[in-house]
Design a protein around this motif. Sequence first.
Motif, PDB file in Angstrom:
ATOM      1  N   ALA A  65       0.806  -1.228   0.000  1.00  0.00           N
ATOM      2  CA  ALA A  65       0.000   0.000   0.000  1.00  0.00           C
ATOM      3  C   ALA A  65       0.831   1.267   0.000  1.00  0.00           C
ATOM      4  CB  ALA A  65      -0.936  -0.001   1.205  1.00  0.00           C
ATOM      5  N   THR A  66       2.151   1.163   0.189  1.00  0.00           N
ATOM      6  CA  THR A  66       2.994   2.365   0.172  1.00  0.00           C
ATOM      7  C   THR A  66       3.423   2.724  -1.244  1.00  0.00           C
ATOM      8  OG1 THR A  66       5.104   1.173   0.429  1.00  0.00           O
ATOM      9  CG2 THR A  66       3.904   1.739   2.447  1.00  0.00           C
ATOM     10  N   ILE A  67       3.066   1.905  -2.232  1.00  0.00           N
ATOM     11  CA  ILE A  67       3.505   2.116  -3.616  1.00  0.00           C
ATOM     12  C   ILE A  67       2.295   2.166  -4.544  1.00  0.00           C
ATOM     13  CG2 ILE A  67       4.858   1.143  -5.521  1.00  0.00           C
ATOM     14  CD1 ILE A  67       6.634  -0.180  -3.412  1.00  0.00           C
ATOM     15  N   ASP A  68       2.226   3.216  -5.362  1.00  0.00           N
ATOM     16  CA  ASP A  68       1.118   3.369  -6.307  1.00  0.00           C
ATOM     17  C   ASP A  68       1.302   2.515  -7.558  1.00  0.00           C
ATOM     18  OD1 ASP A  68      -0.546   5.003  -4.916  1.00  0.00           O
ATOM     19  OD2 ASP A  68      -0.059   6.844  -5.976  1.00  0.00           O
ATOM     20  N   GLU A  69       2.515   2.543  -8.123  1.00  0.00           N
ATOM     21  CA  GLU A  69       2.783   1.822  -9.365  1.00  0.00           C
ATOM     22  C   GLU A  69       4.152   1.161  -9.280  1.00  0.00           C
ATOM     23  OE1 GLU A  69       2.181   3.953 -13.118  1.00  0.00           O
ATOM     24  OE2 GLU A  69       1.208   5.551 -11.970  1.00  0.00           O
ATOM     25  N   SER A  70       4.293   0.044 -10.001  1.00  0.00           N
ATOM     26  CA  SER A  70       5.602  -0.596 -10.124  1.00  0.00           C
ATOM     27  C   SER A  70       5.644  -1.388 -11.418  1.00  0.00           C
ATOM     28  CB  SER A  70       5.875  -1.514  -8.926  1.00  0.00           C
ATOM     29  OG  SER A  70       4.952  -2.584  -8.875  1.00  0.00           O
ATOM     30  N   ALA A  84      18.025  -7.183 -11.640  1.00  0.00           N
ATOM     31  CA  ALA A  84      16.666  -6.790 -12.026  1.00  0.00           C
ATOM     32  C   ALA A  84      16.420  -5.318 -11.693  1.00  0.00           C
ATOM     33  CB  ALA A  84      15.645  -7.666 -11.312  1.00  0.00           C
ATOM     34  N   GLU A  85      15.797  -4.614 -12.628  1.00  0.00           N
ATOM     35  CA  GLU A  85      15.526  -3.186 -12.452  1.00  0.00           C
ATOM     36  C   GLU A  85      14.028  -2.926 -12.523  1.00  0.00           C
ATOM     37  OE1 GLU A  85      17.755  -0.635 -15.002  1.00  0.00           O
ATOM     38  OE2 GLU A  85      19.611  -1.790 -14.796  1.00  0.00           O
ATOM     39  N   ARG A  86      13.586  -1.997 -11.699  1.00  0.00           N
ATOM     40  CA  ARG A  86      12.176  -1.628 -11.712  1.00  0.00           C
ATOM     41  C   ARG A  86      12.035  -0.127 -11.466  1.00  0.00           C
ATOM     42  NH1 ARG A  86      10.231  -4.054  -5.787  1.00  0.00           N
ATOM     43  NH2 ARG A  86      11.337  -2.509  -4.515  1.00  0.00           N
ATOM     44  N   GLU A  87      10.848   0.380 -11.751  1.00  0.00           N
ATOM     45  CA  GLU A  87      10.489   1.760 -11.393  1.00  0.00           C
ATOM     46  C   GLU A  87       9.272   1.697 -10.485  1.00  0.00           C
ATOM     47  OE1 GLU A  87      10.612   4.920 -14.356  1.00  0.00           O
ATOM     48  OE2 GLU A  87       8.560   5.495 -13.769  1.00  0.00           O
ATOM     49  N   ILE A  88       9.315   2.458  -9.398  1.00  0.00           N
ATOM     50  CA  ILE A  88       8.171   2.508  -8.488  1.00  0.00           C
ATOM     51  C   ILE A  88       7.756   3.960  -8.277  1.00  0.00           C
ATOM     52  CG2 ILE A  88       8.840   0.380  -7.315  1.00  0.00           C
ATOM     53  CD1 ILE A  88       9.739   2.137  -4.932  1.00  0.00           C
ATOM     54  N   HIS A  89       6.459   4.156  -8.034  1.00  0.00           N
ATOM     55  CA  HIS A  89       5.899   5.475  -7.754  1.00  0.00           C
ATOM     56  C   HIS A  89       5.323   5.459  -6.345  1.00  0.00           C
ATOM     57  CE1 HIS A  89       5.340   6.675 -12.256  1.00  0.00           C
ATOM     58  NE2 HIS A  89       6.407   5.888 -12.080  1.00  0.00           N
ATOM     59  N   ILE A  90       5.864   6.328  -5.501  1.00  0.00           N
ATOM     60  CA  ILE A  90       5.472   6.383  -4.088  1.00  0.00           C
ATOM     61  C   ILE A  90       4.675   7.650  -3.835  1.00  0.00           C
ATOM     62  CG2 ILE A  90       6.311   6.399  -1.713  1.00  0.00           C
ATOM     63  CD1 ILE A  90       8.937   5.189  -2.807  1.00  0.00           C
ATOM     64  N   PRO A  91       3.432   7.552  -3.342  1.00  0.00           N
ATOM     65  CA  PRO A  91       2.638   8.762  -3.075  1.00  0.00           C
ATOM     66  C   PRO A  91       3.306   9.652  -2.034  1.00  0.00           C
ATOM     67  CG  PRO A  91       1.584   6.815  -2.135  1.00  0.00           C
ATOM     68  CD  PRO A  91       2.709   6.321  -2.979  1.00  0.00           C
ATOM     69  N   ASN A  92       3.353  10.947  -2.352  1.00  0.00           N
ATOM     70  CA  ASN A  92       4.005  11.896  -1.440  1.00  0.00           C
ATOM     71  C   ASN A  92       3.411  13.286  -1.620  1.00  0.00           C
ATOM     72  OD1 ASN A  92       5.997  12.693   0.522  1.00  0.00           O
ATOM     73  ND2 ASN A  92       7.197  13.587  -1.140  1.00  0.00           N
ATOM     74  N   GLY A  93       2.102  13.388  -1.402  1.00  0.00           N
ATOM     75  CA  GLY A  93       1.460  14.683  -1.585  1.00  0.00           C
ATOM     76  C   GLY A  93       1.091  14.911  -3.031  1.00  0.00           C
ATOM     77  N   ILE A  94       1.476  16.071  -3.588  1.00  0.00           N
ATOM     78  CA  ILE A  94       1.093  16.443  -4.952  1.00  0.00           C
ATOM     79  C   ILE A  94       1.794  15.577  -5.986  1.00  0.00           C
ATOM     80  CG2 ILE A  94       1.100  18.301  -6.659  1.00  0.00           C
ATOM     81  CD1 ILE A  94       0.904  20.289  -4.351  1.00  0.00           C
TER      82      ILE A  94
END
Length: 213
Positions: A65-70, A84-94
């Motif tokens: 739940a701490t990660i929006d996208e991966s 292995a490489e990944r990209e993650i998006h973490i919610p942090n306000g705007i």
Amino acid sequence: MKANINLSIHLFLWLFLTVTSAIYAQVKSDFKKSKTIYNEVIVNGSPQQVWKVLQSYGEVSNFNATIDESYMLNEGTGVAVLGAEREIHIPNGINNIINKERIVAFVDGVYFTYDVYDTENFPTRQMEVTYGVRRNRSGQTVLFSRTEYEMNNYLTTSMLKGKLKKSNFDSLLSFKDYIETGEMNTDLKELRRQYDQKEREETDFAIRLDPSN
């Protein structure tokens, strides 16, 4: 005589610059101090069950739940392996924090460490994060995480330690909840409430069993 004076002046300037450069380098080195965060939780499951979930490297946003996208950045099945490489998006306000991460150490069934080699919308200078599983002396399964990080300056490095520690612990709670219940992306406030309640109940139970009370 004049040549000797000029030589002395040049020698003095050279020594001055050498000494001041060394002092500056030492100050700069002392300024760059990384911080370490460590968290762990007990999981009602086997180490193999925990490791199976940890291995879902590219699909971590499905249950954390701490990660929006991966998603994966290089070829692979999404399973955690060395490189292995990944990209993650973490919610942090705007604006979400966007991290690009690469696994730099890996021991199958035990732990992996990834390097955050690129980041947006957060003042990260360098960061390495380890997730792993072990058994404690009581035979319980322990899910743990260790983060070593440095922000863009010493003040920010210190100020953000609490925020990073909380976020990392929330991540462990998300893993724990998914492993134990199968529920995906349970609300973080609910996870914290459940964990706090369980901790209080276990503490009360231990107190009642303690003959010294």
